[in-house]
Scaffold this active site. Structure first.
Site, mmCIF file in Angstrom:
data_model
loop_
_atom_site.group_PDB
_atom_site.id
_atom_site.type_symbol
_atom_site.label_atom_id
_atom_site.label_comp_id
_atom_site.label_asym_id
_atom_site.label_seq_id
_atom_site.Cartn_x
_atom_site.Cartn_y
_atom_site.Cartn_z
ATOM 1 N N TYR A 285 -115.806 103.361 9.878
ATOM 2 C CA TYR A 285 -115.765 101.946 10.253
ATOM 3 C C TYR A 285 -117.138 101.507 10.786
ATOM 4 C CZ TYR A 285 -110.870 102.633 9.274
ATOM 5 O OH TYR A 285 -109.697 102.930 8.632
ATOM 6 N N HIS B 295 -114.757 107.639 11.501
ATOM 7 C CA HIS B 295 -113.903 107.428 10.320
ATOM 8 C C HIS B 295 -114.430 106.435 9.287
ATOM 9 C CE1 HIS B 295 -110.338 108.804 13.100
ATOM 10 N NE2 HIS B 295 -111.324 109.673 13.011
ATOM 11 N N HIS C 241 -114.169 102.997 19.153
ATOM 12 C CA HIS C 241 -113.937 103.685 17.869
ATOM 13 C C HIS C 241 -115.251 103.768 17.091
ATOM 14 C CE1 HIS C 241 -112.295 105.211 14.276
ATOM 15 N NE2 HIS C 241 -111.259 104.417 14.100
HETATM 16 C C1 PHB Z 1 -105.480 104.135 8.748
HETATM 17 O O1 PHB Z 1 -104.771 103.145 8.977
HETATM 18 O O2 PHB Z 1 -105.322 104.846 7.728
HETATM 19 C C2 PHB Z 1 -106.543 104.505 9.690
HETATM 20 C C3 PHB Z 1 -106.856 103.651 10.732
HETATM 21 C C4 PHB Z 1 -107.849 103.988 11.620
HETATM 22 C C5 PHB Z 1 -108.507 105.174 11.481
HETATM 23 C C6 PHB Z 1 -108.212 106.029 10.450
HETATM 24 C C7 PHB Z 1 -107.233 105.695 9.556
HETATM 25 O O3 PHB Z 1 -109.466 105.486 12.333
#
Ligand code: PHB
Length: 354
Positions: free
Chosen positions: A160, A158, A155
């Site tokens: 992270y 987003h 991952h």
């Molecule tokens: C979320 O839980 O909102 C979430 C989790 C992982 C992601 C994006 C959103 O990559």
């Protein structure tokens, strides 16, 4: 099936209910399941107790139950290996390992969704911290191979941890992990290289990345195809197999002056199999974070748009997320031309789990 956090693994341990949920979709023509994000074995990785861990005998035994159910149903599955970085709030009592400091490239994090600029929340990661995370990814990748998973997904999107290295708003480092976009890709590349090293040479490694961040939908990581090439090159040299280009709406052009999607550009530049994703199969436009409809305008890009992008060689794989929450038989119905029988997505899907 696209990775979707569901908060259904109490204490971080995958359950029989989780196995049934994934197997139901594997049985119904979903070829490859990318799991919800799952924590790598690092104390600062996790921001929720209800998200599955990818370490510990208890959690790995739970994953084996999930994987066997998916394989028995004829599917394939890769866990999505995740470290939340500075998104994790160590003061939140529902967090995994409360009190353990969160880490990020420069200790910068967003205190509230929508904040214009990140705040200094902790110290920058030391090189020992960097090595510890890289090592933890390698351990998780090896566990995935040993359990019999069909590959892994890292991952990198987003907002992270890995994406905090990519983005110049959260990465202010002056060492080899900071500065130009190529350097900001270095941390991710070393993670890919480590996962390659700890697994057999043909074990598939998918890498997911995005321009957008959960806290900032309009964020831009790469501004043009040249920057995308600089960004991708270290990942390619490290041996990535699949590039998963996360966009919120698959039909959006990645850059000005061309209709090509992010997946399309990535495929042209890299020559690798790419995954396209974002609102596929939804009949309306939604603000995804809270599953609220942004407006009730019919989706301007039904599946025929996707098919014309496929004919234009923009992608190899299609990841479907929200549409599969409401209708586990989505793929079977699409394949059989029974689109009219599909149960449409509704914002209530957040509460549906079967
Ligand atoms: C979320 O839980 O909102 C979430 C989790 C992982 C992601 C994006 C959103 O990559």
């Amino acid at each position: 099936m696209a990775p979707m956090t569901r908060h259904r693994a109490a204490g971080g341990i995958p359950t029989h209910e989780n196995a049934a949920y994934y197997a139901r979709r594997a049985k119904a023509d979903v070829g490859l399941i990318l799991s919800e994000g799952t924590w790598i074995p690092h104390a600062s990785a996790g921001n929720h107790m209800s998200v599955p861990r990818f370490y510990g005998a208890d959690a790995l035994a739970g994953w084996k139950v999930v994987l066997d159910a998916v394989h028995d149903a004829g599917g394939r599955m890769m866990p999505q290996l995740w470290h939340a970085g500075m998104v994790r709030n160590p003061q939140d009592m529902a967090v995994l390992n409360p009190g353990v400091p969160s880490i990020g490239p420069s200790g910068l994090g967003f205190e509230k969704l929508g904040d214009a600029a990140p705040a200094k929340l902790s110290r920058p990661m030391s090189l020992a911290d960097v090595d510890g995370v890289i090592e933890a990814y390698g351990i998780a990748a090896r566990s995935a191979e040993q359990l019999g998973f069909d590959g892994i997904e890292i991952h990198g999107g987003h907002g992270y941890l890995i994406d905090q290295f990519f983005w110049n708003v959260t990465n202010k480092r002056s060492d080899r992990f900071g500065g130009k976009i190529r350097n900001r890709s270095q941390f991710a590349a070393e993670i890919v290289r480590e996962c390659r090293r700890t697994t057999r040479s043909d074990f598939p490694i998918s890498f997911r990345f995005s321009q957008w961040k959960v806290a900032n939908y309009g964020a831009i990581l790469v501004h043009n195809p040249g920057e995308l090439e600089q960004f991708l090159d270290p990942l390619l040299m490290a041996g990535v197999d699949i590039l998963h280009c996360s966009t919120r709406r698959y039909w959006d052009p990645a850059f000005d002056r061309s209709p090509l999607s992010l997946a399309g550009w990535t495929r042209r530049i890299s020559g690798k199999p790419t995954v396209i994703v974002g609102s596929i199969g939804l009949d309306r436009i939604y603000e995804s974070r809270h599953f609220e409809p942004a407006n009730y305008v019919a989706n301007s890009a039904p599946l025929d748009r996707l098919l014309s992008m496929y004919a234009n060689d923009e992608f190899d794989l299609v990841a479907v997320g929200r549409a599969l929450l409401v209708d586990p038989n989505w793929a079977t119905k699409v394949r059989a031309g029974r689109g009219r029988e599909i149960s449409p997505f509704t914002p209530k899907a957040r509460d549906i789990y079967y």
